[in-house]
Design a protein around this motif. Sequence first.
Motif, PDB file in Angstrom:
ATOM      1  N   GLY A  49       0.817  -1.210   0.000  1.00 26.24           N
ATOM      2  CA  GLY A  49       0.000   0.000   0.000  1.00 26.24           C
ATOM      3  C   GLY A  49       0.849   1.258   0.000  1.00 26.24           C
ATOM      4  N   ALA A  50       1.903   1.269   0.806  1.00 23.64           N
ATOM      5  CA  ALA A  50       2.816   2.424   0.832  1.00 23.64           C
ATOM      6  C   ALA A  50       3.494   2.608  -0.521  1.00 23.64           C
ATOM      7  CB  ALA A  50       3.845   2.245   1.943  1.00 23.64           C
ATOM      8  N   LEU A  51       3.907   1.496  -1.132  1.00 25.50           N
ATOM      9  CA  LEU A  51       4.567   1.573  -2.444  1.00 25.50           C
ATOM     10  C   LEU A  51       3.602   2.072  -3.515  1.00 25.50           C
ATOM     11  CD1 LEU A  51       7.034   0.977  -4.225  1.00 25.50           C
ATOM     12  CD2 LEU A  51       6.183  -1.375  -4.461  1.00 25.50           C
ATOM     13  N   LEU A  52       2.376   1.555  -3.530  1.00 24.82           N
ATOM     14  CA  LEU A  52       1.401   1.966  -4.532  1.00 24.82           C
ATOM     15  C   LEU A  52       1.042   3.441  -4.399  1.00 24.82           C
ATOM     16  CD1 LEU A  52      -0.573   1.270  -6.808  1.00 24.82           C
ATOM     17  CD2 LEU A  52      -2.225   0.560  -5.063  1.00 24.82           C
ATOM     18  N   LEU A  53       0.820   3.896  -3.187  1.00 18.54           N
ATOM     19  CA  LEU A  53       0.495   5.308  -2.973  1.00 18.54           C
ATOM     20  C   LEU A  53       1.673   6.203  -3.345  1.00 18.54           C
ATOM     21  CD1 LEU A  53      -1.463   5.076   0.399  1.00 18.54           C
ATOM     22  CD2 LEU A  53      -2.387   5.675  -1.854  1.00 18.54           C
ATOM     23  N   ALA A  54       2.884   5.748  -3.093  1.00 17.96           N
ATOM     24  CA  ALA A  54       4.054   6.541  -3.487  1.00 17.96           C
ATOM     25  C   ALA A  54       4.136   6.683  -5.002  1.00 17.96           C
ATOM     26  CB  ALA A  54       5.327   5.888  -2.942  1.00 17.96           C
ATOM     27  N   PHE A  55       3.818   5.615  -5.739  1.00 17.53           N
ATOM     28  CA  PHE A  55       3.800   5.707  -7.196  1.00 17.53           C
ATOM     29  C   PHE A  55       2.707   6.657  -7.686  1.00 17.53           C
ATOM     30  CE2 PHE A  55       6.277   1.695  -7.476  1.00 17.53           C
ATOM     31  CZ  PHE A  55       7.199   2.110  -8.421  1.00 17.53           C
ATOM     32  N   LEU A  56       1.537   6.594  -7.059  1.00 19.14           N
ATOM     33  CA  LEU A  56       0.417   7.422  -7.506  1.00 19.14           C
ATOM     34  C   LEU A  56       0.634   8.902  -7.206  1.00 19.14           C
ATOM     35  CD1 LEU A  56      -2.609   5.185  -6.403  1.00 19.14           C
ATOM     36  CD2 LEU A  56      -1.729   5.521  -8.727  1.00 19.14           C
ATOM     37  N   LEU A  57       1.328   9.213  -6.113  1.00 22.49           N
ATOM     38  CA  LEU A  57       1.437  10.600  -5.655  1.00 22.49           C
ATOM     39  C   LEU A  57       2.858  11.147  -5.764  1.00 22.49           C
ATOM     40  CD1 LEU A  57      -0.756  10.292  -2.424  1.00 22.49           C
ATOM     41  CD2 LEU A  57      -1.466  10.981  -4.721  1.00 22.49           C
ATOM     42  N   ARG A  89      -0.306  20.315  -7.015  1.00 23.57           N
ATOM     43  CA  ARG A  89      -1.029  20.881  -5.882  1.00 23.57           C
ATOM     44  C   ARG A  89      -1.998  19.860  -5.282  1.00 23.57           C
ATOM     45  NH1 ARG A  89      -3.705  26.642  -6.828  1.00 23.57           N
ATOM     46  NH2 ARG A  89      -1.471  27.031  -7.183  1.00 23.57           N
ATOM     47  N   ALA A  90      -2.705  19.125  -6.142  1.00 20.27           N
ATOM     48  CA  ALA A  90      -3.650  18.122  -5.643  1.00 20.27           C
ATOM     49  C   ALA A  90      -2.923  16.999  -4.906  1.00 20.27           C
ATOM     50  CB  ALA A  90      -4.472  17.557  -6.795  1.00 20.27           C
ATOM     51  N   ASN A  91      -1.764  16.578  -5.441  1.00 22.38           N
ATOM     52  CA  ASN A  91      -1.025  15.491  -4.800  1.00 22.38           C
ATOM     53  C   ASN A  91      -0.494  15.892  -3.428  1.00 22.38           C
ATOM     54  OD1 ASN A  91      -1.485  13.731  -6.859  1.00 22.38           O
ATOM     55  ND2 ASN A  91       0.573  13.809  -7.716  1.00 22.38           N
ATOM     56  N   LYS A  92      -0.176  17.162  -3.246  1.00 19.48           N
ATOM     57  CA  LYS A  92       0.273  17.605  -1.929  1.00 19.48           C
ATOM     58  C   LYS A  92      -0.842  17.452  -0.897  1.00 19.48           C
ATOM     59  CE  LYS A  92       3.703  20.890  -3.696  1.00 19.48           C
ATOM     60  NZ  LYS A  92       4.113  22.308  -3.804  1.00 19.48           N
ATOM     61  N   VAL A  93      -2.073  17.727  -1.316  1.00 14.85           N
ATOM     62  CA  VAL A  93      -3.212  17.540  -0.417  1.00 14.85           C
ATOM     63  C   VAL A  93      -3.417  16.055  -0.135  1.00 14.85           C
ATOM     64  CG1 VAL A  93      -5.694  17.885  -0.125  1.00 14.85           C
ATOM     65  CG2 VAL A  93      -4.294  19.656  -1.227  1.00 14.85           C
ATOM     66  N   TYR A  94      -3.319  15.234  -1.174  1.00 19.27           N
ATOM     67  CA  TYR A  94      -3.508  13.797  -0.996  1.00 19.27           C
ATOM     68  C   TYR A  94      -2.420  13.190  -0.109  1.00 19.27           C
ATOM     69  CZ  TYR A  94      -6.792  14.276  -4.867  1.00 19.27           C
ATOM     70  OH  TYR A  94      -7.843  14.661  -5.668  1.00 19.27           O
ATOM     71  N   ARG A  95      -1.197  13.686  -0.232  1.00 13.51           N
ATOM     72  CA  ARG A  95      -0.116  13.195   0.631  1.00 13.51           C
ATOM     73  C   ARG A  95      -0.417  13.474   2.099  1.00 13.51           C
ATOM     74  NH1 ARG A  95       5.055  15.651  -2.738  1.00 13.51           N
ATOM     75  NH2 ARG A  95       4.782  14.412  -4.638  1.00 13.51           N
ATOM     76  N   SER A  96      -0.952  14.652   2.368  1.00 14.55           N
ATOM     77  CA  SER A  96      -1.311  14.986   3.748  1.00 14.55           C
ATOM     78  C   SER A  96      -2.414  14.060   4.255  1.00 14.55           C
ATOM     79  CB  SER A  96      -1.765  16.442   3.836  1.00 14.55           C
ATOM     80  OG  SER A  96      -0.746  17.320   3.397  1.00 14.55           O
TER      81      SER A  96
END
Length: 315
Positions: A107-115, A120-127
């Motif tokens: 899950g951590a690896l997949l989210l890192a690839f996606l974000l 600007r949107a990815n910064k919000v999603y990372r938070s």
Amino acid sequence: MSLASERRQVGGTKAPAWDRFSFLGRLNYKRQLFILLLPYLLGLFGLVILPALLSIPFAFTDYDALSPPEWVGLANFQRMFQDVYFWNGLRASFIFIAIAVPLRVLGALLLAFLLQRSTRANKVYRSIVYLPTIVPDVAYALLWLYIFNPIYGPLNWVLGALGIFPGAWLLFHWPAQFAVIIMMLFPIGEGFVLMMAALQDIPGELNEAATADGATGWQRFWHITMPLLAPAMLLLLFRDTVLSLQSTFVPSLITTGGGPYYATQYLPIYIWLNISEFQRFGYAAALTWVMYAITAVVILLQFLIARRWRNALYE
């Protein structure tokens, strides 16, 4: 000569506060890291390692905190192998590790690839991804206790709206185990940050050169990205394995109390029961060190498997 030194000589101006620590800049990188980690290492030694070492003698005694310890040798360990609740806790802990740890790493690896793109949107999603990690454990467990409520919980309401038969998550053996696993899939912010850093550390020239040589996206991922991510993934795998035998304590205690039918009575819960309910401090110390030993064996097996996997990636 630095600007601050010139000011002291010419105008007698007091040096800024940060200039007092300029000696850090004259140290090499490893020494800088050691100085920055020193407060954490001191706290780790004083609050974790030292108490664990002091508990070793108690593992060979019969001690209830009310009378002096009585030396019993290996009796606590012999008793452990005949204790059905110990084996039940060990089985439940292994089930959690076997399912939750790989899912957390993937899950951590997949989210890192996606974000990984800095939009600007990815910064919000990372938070948002990191947010569950900073929520206190008790508050997080209480939130999921409400989500899993069989009568008015939102999870069953959504499942019912989709035409799926809602279940009593915390009232039966396997649903309760999967409920705890689901709870622990979301606090992966630290692993997500590690995977993000590892991805950004991969030189873009490698993928560009592979693309120029005609490599497909899958070939670039499998032969370039994955071997370079393997050390970070291995570190995250070891870390989650160690924490899995500890992080299950609060969720299972708050949501299920170790039930139903001892399904989520993981080893930390059983150790806590021996201390708080039965006053068997010596037996609890023996259980703790057996848990440490089992964790070390599991990590060793993971290391051997991961090393063979990494070697296969480079072939």
